[in-house]
Write a protein that holds these residues in place. Structure first.
Motif, PDB file in Angstrom:
ATOM      1  N   LEU A  98       6.442   1.066   1.940  1.00 51.83           N
ATOM      2  CA  LEU A  98       6.997   1.200   0.599  1.00 51.83           C
ATOM      3  C   LEU A  98       7.550   2.590   0.325  1.00 51.83           C
ATOM      4  N   ARG A  99       7.273   3.531   1.202  1.00 51.30           N
ATOM      5  CA  ARG A  99       7.754   4.896   0.983  1.00 51.30           C
ATOM      6  C   ARG A  99       9.196   5.054   1.450  1.00 51.30           C
ATOM      7  N   TRP A 100       9.959   5.760   0.646  1.00 55.18           N
ATOM      8  CA  TRP A 100      11.374   5.959   0.949  1.00 55.18           C
ATOM      9  C   TRP A 100      11.544   6.696   2.281  1.00 55.18           C
ATOM     10  N   GLY A 101      12.387   6.159   3.149  1.00 54.12           N
ATOM     11  CA  GLY A 101      12.700   6.813   4.400  1.00 54.12           C
ATOM     12  C   GLY A 101      11.698   6.616   5.510  1.00 54.12           C
ATOM     13  N   SER A 102      10.667   5.804   5.284  1.00 54.81           N
ATOM     14  CA  SER A 102       9.672   5.595   6.337  1.00 54.81           C
ATOM     15  C   SER A 102      10.265   4.790   7.480  1.00 54.81           C
ATOM     16  N   VAL A 104       9.790   2.025  10.305  1.00 52.55           N
ATOM     17  CA  VAL A 104       8.962   0.889  10.699  1.00 52.55           C
ATOM     18  C   VAL A 104       8.498   1.042  12.145  1.00 52.55           C
ATOM     19  N   ASP A 105       9.377   1.516  13.015  1.00 52.81           N
ATOM     20  CA  ASP A 105       9.013   1.676  14.424  1.00 52.81           C
ATOM     21  C   ASP A 105       7.888   2.700  14.585  1.00 52.81           C
ATOM     22  N   ARG A 106       7.962   3.781  13.841  1.00 49.37           N
ATOM     23  CA  ARG A 106       6.919   4.805  13.928  1.00 49.37           C
ATOM     24  C   ARG A 106       5.592   4.277  13.392  1.00 49.37           C
ATOM     25  N   ILE A 107       5.621   3.510  12.300  1.00 44.52           N
ATOM     26  CA  ILE A 107       4.395   2.916  11.748  1.00 44.52           C
ATOM     27  C   ILE A 107       3.788   1.960  12.767  1.00 44.52           C
ATOM     28  N   ALA A 108       4.647   1.163  13.415  1.00 44.40           N
ATOM     29  CA  ALA A 108       4.153   0.208  14.410  1.00 44.40           C
ATOM     30  C   ALA A 108       3.532   0.916  15.609  1.00 44.40           C
TER      31      ALA A 108
END
Length: 263
Positions: A98-102, A104-108
């Motif tokens: 939900l954070r701007w500019g996050s 998805v690949d890095r979170i995964a």
């Protein structure tokens, strides 16, 4: 993967201890008891597991509302190696997405690192996909991003032999009664449905979810414009200010059940 799941379903790997990790979803926000305490899907699942366990059952819930994935990995994940539970649940990344500019690949990538570490400390790892936000104003604009993350979670679960609860595909969660007034957290009914689905994935089912009310069989929320504006003013904008713009309280909440104790 199929062989491991079959072993769980046959009961070859009993669950006598369960540790839940995550954020407000796992803490149980939206599922309050009459005295104001939080229940939630994880507590509900623990009660079902305890009822089926032939040994004394122990349960810990380390989830804390508002946590992003780095905080969960740093604060909660290392404790699993010390507790060595039969089952650990891991749901993280929603607040990051939900954070701007996050990314998805890095979170995964961070998610997968945690799964590897958890697999070394617990016999079974249960993970969760993201929700489908198609019925929620504003958040539905992030649907593609959440879908990509959900695909990552499926791939990670497949690579590491995790059990997975696919929240995205749960039709019952597409109706307003599954959500609290803020539309950001599940209601008691939503938490109950998730707990029953998790129990089925763990081989306790099929679980009886009770008579499904017509209200939960619809295609989802059809909000009017004024209702959406009211929701944005009363719930979404205050939440945005607290969690995304750095105006959150300095108070750091503690896990509601930090020790692996008999249930």
């Amino acid at each position: 993967m199929p062989a491991r799941r079959s072993a769980v379903e046959r009961g070859d790997i009993p669950v006598s201890s369960f540790v839940a990790l995550g954020d407000s979803f796992t803490e149980g926000l939206g599922d309050e008891t009459p005295d104001g305490a939080l229940l939630g899907w994880a507590d509900r699942l623990a009660l079902m597991l305890a009822d089926r366990s032939s040994a004394p059952f122990r349960y810990a819930n380390l989830a804390v509302r508002g946590r992003v994935i780095d905080e969960i990995v740093e604060e909660q994940v290392p404790q699993v190696a010390e507790l060595t539970p039969d089952l650990v649940s891991f749901c993280a990344g929603g607040n990051d997405i939900l954070r701007w500019g996050s990314s998805v690949d890095r979170i995964a990538e961070r998610f997968e690192e945690a799964v590897v570490e958890l697999g070394a400390g617990a016999k079974k790892v249960l993970v969760f996909t993201g929700f489908d936000p198609r019925g929620t104003p504003v958040l539905r604009r992030l649907r593609g991003k959440i879908a990509t993350y959900t695909a990552h979670v499926h791939a990670i679960a497949d690579r590491h032999g995790c059990l997975i609860v696919d929240l995205w595909s749960m039709k019952a969660l597409q109706h307003p009664l599954a959500w609290s007034d803020d539309r950001l957290h599940l209601s008691s009914e939503g938490h109950r449905r998730v707990a029953l689905r998790a129990a089925e994935i763990l081989g306790l089912g099929p679980m009886n979810s009770g008579p499904a009310p017509d209200a939960l069989q619809g295609s989802g929320r059809q909000p009017q414009r004024l209702e959406d504006l009211r929701w944005a003013k009363e719930h979404f904008l205050p939440w945005l200010g607290e969690h995304l713009l750095g105006r959150a309280s300095d108070e750091v909440p503690e896990p509601k059940r930090p020790e692996l104790l008999p249930l």
